[in-house]
Design an enzyme around this catalytic site. Structure first.
Site, PDB file in Angstrom:
ATOM      1  CD  GLN A  58      26.503 109.614 -18.436  1.00 14.72           C
ATOM      2  OE1 GLN A  58      25.301 109.879 -18.510  1.00 14.72           O
ATOM      3  NE2 GLN A  58      27.384 109.951 -19.381  1.00 14.72           N
ATOM      4  CG  HIS A 135      24.570 105.301 -15.926  1.00 12.16           C
ATOM      5  ND1 HIS A 135      24.305 106.117 -14.851  1.00 12.16           N
ATOM      6  CD2 HIS A 135      24.315 106.043 -17.035  1.00 12.16           C
ATOM      7  CE1 HIS A 135      23.892 107.299 -15.287  1.00 12.16           C
ATOM      8  NE2 HIS A 135      23.897 107.284 -16.613  1.00 12.16           N
ATOM      9  NE  ARG A 155      31.965 114.838 -19.457  1.00 13.25           N
ATOM     10  CZ  ARG A 155      31.223 115.840 -19.922  1.00 13.25           C
ATOM     11  NH1 ARG A 155      30.019 115.589 -20.411  1.00 13.25           N
ATOM     12  NH2 ARG A 155      31.668 117.066 -19.908  1.00 13.25           N
TER      13      ARG A 155
END
Length: 265
Positions: A58, A135, A155
């Site tokens: 995300q 990340h 996302r």
């Protein structure tokens, strides 16, 4: 003032959250948010996260990018690792720079999972995640997250889980490159972990270190280990307190605290 716990169930959460957080009734808790009892908005959100599976890959937008989309603020955050099972990893940045088209294609195909830079972690590690950083948090990790008070996540990839992706917004705000932020390392003894721009965060285990924290309150006091006396009342892991002054805080001999303060509160 003790902040209220808000329990958030997640598909990647755990049913074995430590008893100090209360009776969770067998729910699969992924996050615990700490909020004002009266529901008043706060500039910092403190969370505990408990993972049994990887979180989605995300990204979060900056303030400017969020405001362009009609949202009040973006989201930057710092992770402090409290516990990690052997082999636990965090994904931060990509192994090689990627264009927007490459990031989109890799997210659609699932190749993004192999292109993430997965770093092994252990208790005491900390990492600041600027807006735009691609990340993911791996399985088997307990961490404290201190962040801008914003619930905004795009996302890019979710391992086939049936949840919405946000490829257009996510790709638009991503900086798909290697992770290199000076606000990362190992927290040992008394030290400042983060010094702005949105919040300050200190790692402390002594009264003298608390006295060296400058600025006006309020302060978010997050017990990580051991027992701390606050105005003569014991506090420990599982609690988060919002205090106007740090004067009443007396860490016990084996206590570790995180202390956060909003930079412009």
């Amino acid at each position: 003032m003790k902040l209220d716990k808000h329990f958030v169930e997640k598909p990647w959460g755990r049913i074995d959250v430590p008893a100090a957080f209360g009776d969770l009734g067998g729910r699969q808790i992924g996050e615990i948010w700490y909020e004002a009892p009266d529901g008043a908005p706060l500039p910092i959100l403190v969370k505990w996260l408990f993972t049994s599976e990887k979180l989605s890959i995300q990204v979060h937008p900056s303030d400017a990018q969020a405001q362009q989309r009609g949202l009040p603020s973006g989201k930057e955050e710092c992770w402090y690792i409290v516990d990690a099972e052997p082999g636990a990893v965090l994904g931060m940045g990509t192994l090689q720079p990627m264009s927007a088209d490459e990031l989109r294609a890799a997210s659609l195909s699932g190749e993004i999972e192999q292109l993430m830079d997965w770093k092994p972690v252990q208790p005491g590690d900390f990492f600041y995640i600027p807006a735009g950083t691609v990340h993911a948090i791996g399985a088997g990790i307990t961490l404290v997250e201190v962040q801008q008070y914003a619930d905004i996540t795009y996302r890019l990839y979710d391992y086939g889980r049936p949840r919405e992706l946000h490829l257009d917004d996510g790709v638009a705000v991503s900086k798909a490159t290697s992770y290199a932020d000076a606000r990362s390392g190992r927290a040992e003894g008394n030290m400042r972990l983060v010094d702005g721009p949105f919040f300050e965060l200190d790692h402390v285990n002594s009264t003298s270190a608390l006295a060296r924290i400058n600025g006006d309150g309020p302060f978010w006091v997050i017990p990580i280990k051991g027992e701390t006396q606050i105005g003569g009342v014991a506090a420990g892991p599982g609690e988060c307190l919002l205090l106007e002054s740090l004067a009443p805080v007396v860490p016990g001999p084996n206590a570790t605290l995180l202390v956060a303060r909003a930079a412009d509160y």
